[in-house]
Design an enzyme around this catalytic site. Structure first.
Site, PDB file in Angstrom:
ATOM      1  N   ASN A  37      10.935  -0.600  -2.200  1.00 30.60           N
ATOM      2  CA  ASN A  37      10.531  -0.123  -3.684  1.00 30.60           C
ATOM      3  C   ASN A  37      11.831   0.830  -4.276  1.00 30.60           C
ATOM      4  OD1 ASN A  37       9.493  -0.259  -5.909  1.00 30.60           O
ATOM      5  ND2 ASN A  37       7.773   0.690  -4.780  1.00 30.60           N
ATOM      6  N   HIS A 122      -8.455  -1.758  -4.038  1.00 30.64           N
ATOM      7  CA  HIS A 122      -7.992  -0.795  -4.819  1.00 30.64           C
ATOM      8  C   HIS A 122      -8.431  -1.053  -6.008  1.00 30.64           C
ATOM      9  CE1 HIS A 122      -3.516   0.225  -3.274  1.00 30.64           C
ATOM     10  NE2 HIS A 122      -4.540   0.059  -2.154  1.00 30.64           N
ATOM     11  N   ARG A 147     -10.673   1.087  -1.701  1.00 29.80           N
ATOM     12  CA  ARG A 147     -10.160   2.568  -2.036  1.00 29.80           C
ATOM     13  C   ARG A 147     -10.198   2.873  -2.915  1.00 29.80           C
ATOM     14  NH1 ARG A 147      -3.482   2.887  -2.136  1.00 29.80           N
ATOM     15  NH2 ARG A 147      -3.868   3.158  -5.005  1.00 29.80           N
ATOM     16  N   ASP A 210      -6.510   7.862  -0.890  1.00 32.18           N
ATOM     17  CA  ASP A 210      -5.098   7.965  -0.597  1.00 32.18           C
ATOM     18  C   ASP A 210      -4.600   8.945  -1.412  1.00 32.18           C
ATOM     19  OD1 ASP A 210      -2.529   7.957  -0.198  1.00 32.18           O
ATOM     20  OD2 ASP A 210      -2.466   5.913  -0.457  1.00 32.18           O
ATOM     21  N   HIS A 212      -1.787  10.359  -1.637  1.00 33.52           N
ATOM     22  CA  HIS A 212      -1.147  10.610  -1.488  1.00 33.52           C
ATOM     23  C   HIS A 212       0.082  11.778  -1.716  1.00 33.52           C
ATOM     24  CE1 HIS A 212       2.563   8.079  -3.406  1.00 33.52           C
ATOM     25  NE2 HIS A 212       2.161   6.299  -2.850  1.00 33.52           N
ATOM     26  N   HIS A 312      -0.069   0.143   5.667  1.00 35.74           N
ATOM     27  CA  HIS A 312      -0.164  -0.431   4.214  1.00 35.74           C
ATOM     28  C   HIS A 312       0.199  -2.309   3.294  1.00 35.74           C
ATOM     29  CE1 HIS A 312       3.826   1.219   1.147  1.00 35.74           C
ATOM     30  NE2 HIS A 312       2.064   0.906   1.009  1.00 35.74           N
ATOM     31  N   ASP A 316       4.596  -3.884  -3.522  1.00 34.74           N
ATOM     32  CA  ASP A 316       6.111  -3.626  -2.765  1.00 34.74           C
ATOM     33  C   ASP A 316       6.478  -4.727  -1.789  1.00 34.74           C
ATOM     34  OD1 ASP A 316       4.845  -1.030  -3.143  1.00 34.74           O
ATOM     35  OD2 ASP A 316       6.250  -0.953  -1.830  1.00 34.74           O
ATOM     36  N   GLU A 339      -4.389  -3.029   4.674  1.00 29.19           N
ATOM     37  CA  GLU A 339      -4.340  -3.221   2.568  1.00 29.19           C
ATOM     38  C   GLU A 339      -3.878  -4.260   2.453  1.00 29.19           C
ATOM     39  OE1 GLU A 339      -1.333  -0.134   1.519  1.00 29.19           O
ATOM     40  OE2 GLU A 339      -2.765   0.478  -0.352  1.00 29.19           O
ATOM     41  N   TRP A 402       5.235  12.991  -4.836  1.00 28.51           N
ATOM     42  CA  TRP A 402       4.887  11.905  -5.412  1.00 28.51           C
ATOM     43  C   TRP A 402       3.507  11.406  -4.799  1.00 28.51           C
ATOM     44  CZ3 TRP A 402       4.906   6.658  -5.069  1.00 28.51           C
ATOM     45  CH2 TRP A 402       4.194   5.789  -6.501  1.00 28.51           C
TER      46      TRP A 402
HETATM   47  O1  EZ4 Z   1       2.135   4.434  -3.387  1.00 28.10           O
HETATM   48  O2  EZ4 Z   1       3.691   1.421  -1.896  1.00 28.10           O
HETATM   49  O3  EZ4 Z   1      -1.234   3.288  -0.225  1.00 28.10           O
HETATM   50  N1  EZ4 Z   1      -0.511   2.576  -0.601  1.00 28.10           N
HETATM   51  C1  EZ4 Z   1       0.407   3.402  -1.428  1.00 28.10           C
HETATM   52  C2  EZ4 Z   1       1.590   2.604  -2.729  1.00 28.10           C
HETATM   53  C3  EZ4 Z   1       3.275   3.487  -2.131  1.00 28.10           C
HETATM   54  C4  EZ4 Z   1       3.624   2.674  -2.677  1.00 28.10           C
HETATM   55  C5  EZ4 Z   1       4.894   2.826  -2.543  1.00 28.10           C
HETATM   56  O4  EZ4 Z   1       5.968   2.508  -3.147  1.00 28.10           O
HETATM   57  O5  EZ4 Z   1       0.078   4.801  -1.524  1.00 28.10           O
HETATM   58  O6  EZ4 Z   1       0.756   2.672  -3.801  1.00 28.10           O
HETATM   59 CO    CO Z   2      -0.721   4.943   0.513  1.00 29.80          CO
END
Ligand code: EZ4
Ligand code: CO
Length: 402
Positions: A37, A122, A147, A210, A212, A312, A316, A339, A402
């Site tokens: 991505n 999500h 989530r 998450d 992140h 994951h 993307d 996920e 991020w």
């Molecule tokens: O931010 O896949 O758990 N899922 C995530 C995603 C990531 C994206 C980044 O390309 O954290 O939403």
């Molecule tokens: Co994530």
């Protein structure tokens, strides 16, 4: 049988995807996902310039040898670009092997270890009231795990919260957009969200969150402790994970399970996390961690240390990756959760697939190979569009994770 032709297909049916298609001299074809991505063309170029010329004429049955050739043979090892390129080749070769055998890939991996692959969706919204409606939407669809992400009072935007309800795409601008982050506001707000969600849905629903990569270990420890009454299935990416030993501090303080790994690309990124039992779920992805061959190697190491998989599966990751992940998920002994973010209709039309959602489970289907294809004519209607992931700054302007 020999590899006769390879094509790298870049398409943007709502978002960008890079796909490798391998054709053999006997007419069998296989496909693999190579999407990274925001950095799509780097992988496409790596494949076209450095991988495809070495594939022509090789025996497609030699999956392990080809993997080792691309990994050791490059001299420059690891990294998301290299490992996504290797993953695409690996997936395509497993697809071909399944088609030649007349078997779905999960049968080649040892067969079914369970009836279906439990997935989580999500639920996201700006406010807690709205997010309760979103969680309920997933419960009504049959999901057993959700989530939950909400906005944080005082912050204009937050990771994981979008205008679209069932879809979320963070790569939203040609040049990265900028978000603002404040840890104190986040830590003050988040436990109250889960108090409301747990209260509304009872103990049976699996809840996930998450982070992140935004906290330090001691902040993550505090968050984990404050979430303990709401019995989360996992707290994801609580801290950036380059410093694997940093997770010891989190572990010393909280029983909230930890899931990490969506940005990892080899077993070396999680070796200490697994062997010291510093995490509970490893979230490595079939596309970014070297394909089915390497993902299975990571999950086998994890099994020895009671760490389960939690791959994951954001949008993307193309339907090719989703299919490949499902074959692995169905076969391994230590599967945890998968996920699952739904793709748009345009994406599903470009990648016709046999996997299906039923009762909270995904099933990869019984088609030989991966059970997913690419419609090249449809793909050609959606040219590449540059998109970048956002960056994050603290309130004072300091660049943050991020
Ligand atoms: O931010 O896949 O758990 N899922 C995530 C995603 C990531 C994206 C980044 O390309 O954290 O939403
Ligand atoms: Co994530």
């Amino acid at each position: 049988m020999k590899i006769a032709d390879c094509r790298v297909i870049v398409t943007c049916p709502g978002r960008n995807f890079v796909t490798l298609k391998i054709e053999t001299d006997e007419g069998v074809t296989g496909i693999g996902d190579a999407t990274l991505n925001g950095r799509e063309l780097a992988v496409a170029t790596y494949l076209t310039e450095h991988v495809v010329p070495a594939l022509t004429g090789r025996d497609p049955a030699r999956i392990e040898d080809t993997w080792q050739y691309l990994y050791k043979g490059a001299y420059w090892r690891r990294g998301p670009v290299t490992m996504s390129a290797i993953a695409a080749v690996d997936m395509a070769l497993w697809d071909i092997k399944g088609k030649v055998a007349g078997l779905p890939v999960y049968q080649l991996l040892g067969g079914r270890s369970r009836d279906g692959v439990t997935v989580y969706g999500h639920a996201n919204a700006e406010t807690v009231d709205e997010v309760l409606t979103e969680v309920d939407r997933y419960v009504q669809l049959g999901y057993r795990a959700v989530r939950v992400q909400t906005g944080v009072p005082g912050l204009a935007t937050t990771y994981g919260v979008s205008k679209d309800r069932l879809f979320y795409e963070p790569a939203d601008a040609a040049v990265a957009s900028e978000a603002t982050w404040d840890t104190a506001s986040y830590l003050a707000h988040t436990p109250g969200v889960f108090a409301r969600v747990r209260d509304a849905f009872g103990p049976g629903l699996k809840l996930l969150h998450d982070v992140h990569h935004r906290l330090t270990p001691i902040e993550a420890a505090r968050l984990g402790k404050s979430l303990e009454p709401y019995a989360l299935t996992w707290m994801e990416d609580p801290v950036p994970a380059e410093l694997q030993q940093g997770f010891r501090l989190i572990r010393q303080h909280t029983t909230t399970p930890v899931a990490v790994g969506e940005v990892f690309n080899t077993v070396w990124d999680c070796q200490q996390l697994i062997t010291e039992q510093l995490i509970d779920y490893v979230r490595t992805t079939v596309v970014h961690a070297g394909g089915i061959t390497h993902l299975r190697r990571i999950f086998d190491l994890a099994a020895l240390y009671q760490v389960r998989s939690g791959s994951h599966g954001a949008t993307d990751l193309s339907p090719v990756s989703m299919a490949a992940a499902l074959h692995v998920d169905l076969a391994i002994p230590n599967f945890g959760l998968q996920e699952y973010m739904r793709h748009t209709e345009e994406t599903d039309a470009v990648f016709p697939h046999g996997y299906r959602f039923e009762n909270g489970y995904l099933h990869p289907g019984e088609q030989p190979g991966l059970g997913v294809d690419i419609d090249e004519e449809a793909a050609a209607r959606y040219p590449y569009r540059p998109k970048a992931l956002p960056v994050n700054r603290l309130v004072d302007g300091t660049l943050h994770d991020w």
